[in-house]
Design an enzyme around this catalytic site. Structure first.
Site, PDB file in Angstrom:
ATOM      1  N   TYR A 208      51.339  54.659  66.480  1.00 60.33           N
ATOM      2  CA  TYR A 208      52.618  54.353  67.125  1.00 60.33           C
ATOM      3  C   TYR A 208      53.053  55.555  67.960  1.00 60.33           C
ATOM      4  O   TYR A 208      53.089  56.686  67.463  1.00 60.33           O
ATOM      5  CB  TYR A 208      53.684  54.033  66.081  1.00 60.33           C
ATOM      6  CG  TYR A 208      55.048  53.753  66.668  1.00 60.33           C
ATOM      7  CD1 TYR A 208      55.271  52.582  67.384  1.00 60.33           C
ATOM      8  CD2 TYR A 208      56.095  54.654  66.512  1.00 60.33           C
ATOM      9  CE1 TYR A 208      56.522  52.315  67.935  1.00 60.33           C
ATOM     10  CE2 TYR A 208      57.346  54.397  67.054  1.00 60.33           C
ATOM     11  CZ  TYR A 208      57.554  53.225  67.761  1.00 60.33           C
ATOM     12  OH  TYR A 208      58.783  52.962  68.310  1.00 60.33           O
TER      13      TYR A 208
ATOM     14  N   ASP B  28      49.252  63.144  70.019  1.00 62.06           N
ATOM     15  CA  ASP B  28      50.633  62.844  69.636  1.00 62.06           C
ATOM     16  C   ASP B  28      50.923  63.488  68.281  1.00 62.06           C
ATOM     17  O   ASP B  28      50.540  62.967  67.239  1.00 62.06           O
ATOM     18  CB  ASP B  28      50.831  61.327  69.569  1.00 62.06           C
ATOM     19  CG  ASP B  28      52.257  60.940  69.191  1.00 62.06           C
ATOM     20  OD1 ASP B  28      53.041  61.825  68.779  1.00 62.06           O
ATOM     21  OD2 ASP B  28      52.593  59.745  69.292  1.00 62.06           O
TER      22      ASP B  28
ATOM     23  N   LYS C 208      60.441  65.655  66.002  1.00 63.20           N
ATOM     24  CA  LYS C 208      60.855  65.757  64.608  1.00 63.20           C
ATOM     25  C   LYS C 208      61.121  67.192  64.160  1.00 63.20           C
ATOM     26  O   LYS C 208      62.228  67.692  64.310  1.00 63.20           O
ATOM     27  CB  LYS C 208      59.858  65.036  63.713  1.00 63.20           C
ATOM     28  CG  LYS C 208      59.769  63.531  64.036  1.00 63.20           C
ATOM     29  CD  LYS C 208      58.944  62.768  63.044  1.00 63.20           C
ATOM     30  CE  LYS C 208      58.786  61.309  63.445  1.00 63.20           C
ATOM     31  NZ  LYS C 208      60.022  60.515  63.353  1.00 63.20           N
TER      32      LYS C 208
END
Length: 428
Positions: A142, A237, A270
């Site tokens: 994702y 990612d 994050k």
């Protein structure tokens, strides 16, 4: 009626599904979402005053736990100076320097506000730098809710993907090729068929939305070789894994196993925001020169490099660099997952676990899965029972079968022992 139920009914009248991000609705596990009122260290508290040991950690950012004194002080100090300016600040430079110091594959970095924004921009940058349109992603990874990334596999490698979301036109998906994760023969064939048209390949080094599935070392090595051979850029990612699985992030882990390994473009989020809306993407100067205002690839954001968010992220990154931080965090995480595996074995429940740094995942199956299709065969009913039994015992796990878990520096051995005691009861 509990306060959580009251708030959920109220929320559903004004917010679609009652939540601002779908997984929070508890649709996958059933029941009423917990509305959180505050966090403190390893704990969160809901509207009914119930305390939970928190293994979500805002889906990864809270690596220090909630309300860490140094981070709180930095945020309050920054907020007093001003919330947002829409102009450069010195703290943006400091955060960029800190990130680049820890990630040698990048020479420059651009700060943005979300992981979705960062991956979207990274792909646009890859297209602008290569002059190509097509790219590869992987089933089960994702990368945010950009149109071109909400795509599932086509009927074969000769065809490109199909949208997985309403509102995404078929013509947007036509440039996205979706492959099976860790399927080496398929990767080879995809490059043979489409290699010269590919701008990039984007992959999670550890897929955190399949729970916790690593990219196999041999697969990552071959992927790097193929990208180099065909002139496609490798985009890693690390929104979830960045500074969460180790100080050098996941790419540092692979660099130890694959001589000379590094991605062309890296994406972070994050942890680098410490819980504030902040993300980044970066690469070599040669690639980043294509980005506006230097080059023709446009990207902008009013809140990019926000002064309060950068203060939060900078304080977090400085704390996790202290000697022994990741050794201690890794030991806590390992203690948790080994304990869960032992408890499951005692109760005769199929169970497999994996972890790296402060990130972990478990599956209700005998062996760790290597790709999305196997992950999908997990016993959903058993997981839902386990989730609710743990929640009732004051342990907050991700309310979905396919999400990774996170341990923070604030978790104590007593918290882990309490978690294992709850798991022993739940698995009976």
């Amino acid at each position: 009626m509990s306060q959580n139920q009251t708030l959920f009914e109220r929320a559903q009248r004004v917010i679609p599904g009652g939540v601002n991000s779908p997984v929070r609705a508890f649709r996958a596990v059933g029941g009423t979402p917990r509305f959180i009122t505050r966090g403190d260290g390893a704990y969160i508290y809901d509207a009914d005053g119930q305390r939970y040991i928190d293994y979500i950690g805002s889906w990864g950012p809270m690596i220090l736990g909630h309300g860490h004194p140094a981070v709180l002080e930095a945020v309050i100090s920054a907020a007093r100076e001003g919330f947002s300016f829409g102009a450069p600040t010195e703290r943006e430079i400091e955060l960029a320097e800190e990130i680049l110091k820890l990630v040698p594959s990048m020479e420059q970095v651009r700060l943005v506000s979300s992981g979705t924004e960062a991956t979207m921009s990274a792909i646009r940058l890859a297209r602008g730098a290569t002059g190509r349109s097509k790219f590869i992603k992987f089933e089960g990874c994702y990368h945010g809710h950009t149109d071109a990334l909400l795509v599932k596999a086509g009927s074969g490698l000769a065809t490109f993907g199909h949208p997985t979301s309403a509102g995404v036109p078929e013509e947007v998906a036509q440039h996205t090729l979706v492959l099976e994760f860790n399927h080496l023969a398929q990767l080879e064939e995809a490059f043979l068929l489409h290699g010269k048209q590919l701008a990039c390949v984007i992959i999670e080094p550890i897929a955190g939305n399949m729970n916790f599935v690593r990219t196999q070392v041999a697969y990552m090595k071959r992927l790097r070789e193929l990208c180099t051979e065909y002139g496609a850029l490798l985009v890693l990612d690390e929104v979830m894994t960045g500074f969460r699985v180790g100080l050098a992030s996941a790419q540092g882990h692979y660099a130890k196993l694959i001589p000379g390994f590094k991605p062309d473009i890296s994406v972070f989020g994050k942890v680098i925001g410490g819980g504030m809306p902040l993300a980044a993407f970066g690469a070599s100067r040669d690639i980043m020169k294509h980005l506006a205002p230097l080059g023709g690839v446009y990207q902008a954001g009013t809140l990019s490099g926000n002064p309060v968010a950068t203060a939060c992220g900078l304080a977090t990154l400085r704390e996790i660099q202290k000697p022994g931080f990741f050794e201690a965090l890794s030991a806590k995480t390992r203690s948790l997952v080994d304990g869960l595996a032992a408890v499951a074995k005692e109760n005769g429940v199929p169970f497999s676990v994996d972890c790296e740094g402060g990130m972990f995942g478990f599956f209700l199956m005998d062996q760790l899965p290597q790709e999305y299709q196997t992950v999908m065969t997990t016993d959903k009913a058993r997981f839902n029972h386990f989730f609710h039994a743990m929640l009732d015992a004051g342990v907050y796990l991700a309310p979905a079968l396919y999400e990774a878990g996170f341990v923070s520096a604030a978790h104590s051995q007593a918290d882990i022992e309490a978690t294992l005691a709850a798991a022993a009861q739940a698995l009976r």
